[in-house]
Scaffold this active site. Structure first.
Site, PDB file in Angstrom:
ATOM      1  N   ARG A  90       0.345   9.244  -5.213  1.00 38.82           N
ATOM      2  CA  ARG A  90       0.742   8.706  -3.903  1.00 38.82           C
ATOM      3  C   ARG A  90       1.339   7.309  -4.040  1.00 38.82           C
ATOM      4  O   ARG A  90       2.269   6.958  -3.306  1.00 38.82           O
ATOM      5  CB  ARG A  90      -0.430   8.727  -2.930  1.00 38.82           C
ATOM      6  CG  ARG A  90      -1.656   7.955  -3.351  1.00 38.82           C
ATOM      7  CD  ARG A  90      -2.826   8.299  -2.419  1.00 38.82           C
ATOM      8  NE  ARG A  90      -4.040   7.570  -2.711  1.00 38.82           N
ATOM      9  CZ  ARG A  90      -5.016   7.999  -3.522  1.00 38.82           C
ATOM     10  NH1 ARG A  90      -4.883   9.162  -4.144  1.00 38.82           N
ATOM     11  NH2 ARG A  90      -6.106   7.269  -3.704  1.00 38.82           N
ATOM     12  N   ARG A 109       0.857  -1.181   0.000  1.00 36.88           N
ATOM     13  CA  ARG A 109       0.000   0.000   0.000  1.00 36.88           C
ATOM     14  C   ARG A 109       0.900   1.240   0.000  1.00 36.88           C
ATOM     15  O   ARG A 109       1.969   1.249   0.615  1.00 36.88           O
ATOM     16  CB  ARG A 109      -0.894   0.012   1.242  1.00 36.88           C
ATOM     17  CG  ARG A 109      -1.874   1.177   1.200  1.00 36.88           C
ATOM     18  CD  ARG A 109      -2.804   1.217   2.396  1.00 36.88           C
ATOM     19  NE  ARG A 109      -3.705   2.365   2.250  1.00 36.88           N
ATOM     20  CZ  ARG A 109      -4.230   3.013   3.267  1.00 36.88           C
ATOM     21  NH1 ARG A 109      -3.992   2.641   4.506  1.00 36.88           N
ATOM     22  NH2 ARG A 109      -5.021   4.049   3.053  1.00 36.88           N
ATOM     23  N   HIS A 110       0.467   2.289  -0.670  1.00 32.99           N
ATOM     24  CA  HIS A 110       1.235   3.540  -0.728  1.00 32.99           C
ATOM     25  C   HIS A 110       1.461   4.127   0.669  1.00 32.99           C
ATOM     26  O   HIS A 110       0.763   3.786   1.631  1.00 32.99           O
ATOM     27  CB  HIS A 110       0.509   4.571  -1.601  1.00 32.99           C
ATOM     28  CG  HIS A 110      -0.838   4.950  -1.068  1.00 32.99           C
ATOM     29  ND1 HIS A 110      -1.011   5.830  -0.023  1.00 32.99           N
ATOM     30  CD2 HIS A 110      -2.075   4.538  -1.420  1.00 32.99           C
ATOM     31  CE1 HIS A 110      -2.297   5.957   0.245  1.00 32.99           C
ATOM     32  NE2 HIS A 110      -2.973   5.179  -0.598  1.00 32.99           N
ATOM     33  N   GLY A 111       2.409   5.051   0.770  1.00 30.06           N
ATOM     34  CA  GLY A 111       2.681   5.756   2.020  1.00 30.06           C
ATOM     35  C   GLY A 111       1.561   6.725   2.381  1.00 30.06           C
ATOM     36  O   GLY A 111       0.649   6.994   1.597  1.00 30.06           O
ATOM     37  N   GLU A 168      -6.834   3.397  -7.424  1.00 34.48           N
ATOM     38  CA  GLU A 168      -7.826   3.242  -6.361  1.00 34.48           C
ATOM     39  C   GLU A 168      -9.253   3.274  -6.909  1.00 34.48           C
ATOM     40  O   GLU A 168      -9.514   3.835  -7.974  1.00 34.48           O
ATOM     41  CB  GLU A 168      -7.623   4.353  -5.312  1.00 34.48           C
ATOM     42  CG  GLU A 168      -8.541   4.281  -4.108  1.00 34.48           C
ATOM     43  CD  GLU A 168      -8.411   2.999  -3.298  1.00 34.48           C
ATOM     44  OE1 GLU A 168      -8.773   1.920  -3.821  1.00 34.48           O
ATOM     45  OE2 GLU A 168      -7.980   3.075  -2.131  1.00 34.48           O
ATOM     46  N   GLN A 193      -9.944   9.021  -0.086  1.00 34.59           N
ATOM     47  CA  GLN A 193      -9.189   9.560  -1.219  1.00 34.59           C
ATOM     48  C   GLN A 193      -9.751   9.099  -2.556  1.00 34.59           C
ATOM     49  O   GLN A 193      -9.973   9.908  -3.443  1.00 34.59           O
ATOM     50  CB  GLN A 193      -7.713   9.164  -1.111  1.00 34.59           C
ATOM     51  CG  GLN A 193      -7.064   9.838   0.071  1.00 34.59           C
ATOM     52  CD  GLN A 193      -5.639   9.425   0.257  1.00 34.59           C
ATOM     53  OE1 GLN A 193      -4.761  10.264   0.193  1.00 34.59           O
ATOM     54  NE2 GLN A 193      -5.374   8.164   0.492  1.00 34.59           N
ATOM     55  N   THR A 238      -0.730   9.961   3.253  1.00 36.79           N
ATOM     56  CA  THR A 238      -1.025  11.295   2.735  1.00 36.79           C
ATOM     57  C   THR A 238      -1.692  12.086   3.848  1.00 36.79           C
ATOM     58  O   THR A 238      -2.112  11.525   4.866  1.00 36.79           O
ATOM     59  CB  THR A 238      -1.999  11.222   1.535  1.00 36.79           C
ATOM     60  OG1 THR A 238      -3.273  10.802   2.015  1.00 36.79           O
ATOM     61  CG2 THR A 238      -1.509  10.265   0.457  1.00 36.79           C
TER      62      THR A 238
END
Length: 192
Positions: free
Chosen positions: A58, A8-10, A82, A21, A12
């Site tokens: 992201r 999973r992305h870092g 997403e 998001q 935000t």
């Protein structure tokens, strides 16, 4: 055997504020950049053959930061973007509960189409890279949908809160996908 490592992305600012998001293209915050560094640093470049990322910034920046350590060929795949949460995007938990108590956000990508898109991407990666080890940087709902589908609803969507830069591993063997582990965050215990 094909292996896919899902990251999973870092973080935000919207993650930190509890905002949905979806397809809104929000950048990483400083903590998210640090998480991506720790994740990239913890992975062995010899364990992977290619890096695939969602095109949303992201995820893409998380992948780029990680790839400073890995130096893998990197491609973008739109189908790992997403899920669109329509009118729910940008809202906090309290706002979502007040405005849409049933959880149905107008203009949201329907679950069936979302599942077809995401699982199609997983199968496409398996076809493109048979027997390879693929690192995929994507999003919480995307990874949760994959876990939900592969576990027949035991984990994933609605049941598992995936942390930023968590690692989940799935393997394709004997004509089926198997979840090896999920939501692994040992790499984050160093600093963040």
């Amino acid at each position: 055997m094909t292996l896919i490592c899902l990251v999973r992305h870092g973080e935000t600012d919207w993650n930190a504020e509890g905002r949905v998001q979806g397809k809104t293209d929000i950048p990483l915050n400083q903590k998210g950049r640090e998480q991506a560094e720790l994740c990239g640093e913890s992975l062995n470049p010899n364990d992977y053959d290619v890096l695939v990322t969602s095109p949303l910034q992201r995820a893409k920046l998380t992948a780029e930061i990680m790839n400073n350590y890995l130096e893998l060929p990197m491609i973008e795949m739109e189908d790992f973007a997403e899920r669109s949460f329509g009118d729910g995007e940008g809202l906090t938990f309290e706002e979502r509960t007040r405005l849409f108590p049933d959880g149905n956000y107008p203009n949201k990508e329907d679950r069936h189409s979302f599942n077809q898109r995401v699982m199609g991407a997983v199968n496409r990666v398996s076809s493109m890279y048979p027997g390879k080890r693929v690192l995929v940087v994507a999003h919480g709902a995307v990874i949760n949908q994959i876990l939900h589908t592969l576990s027949n609803g035991e984990i994933g969507s609605g049941k598992t809160k995936l942390l930023n830069t968590c690692i989940s591993n799935i393997h394709y063997q004997e004509e089926k996908w198997i979840i090896k582990n999920y939501n692994q965050i040992d790499h984050l215990t160093k600093k963040v």
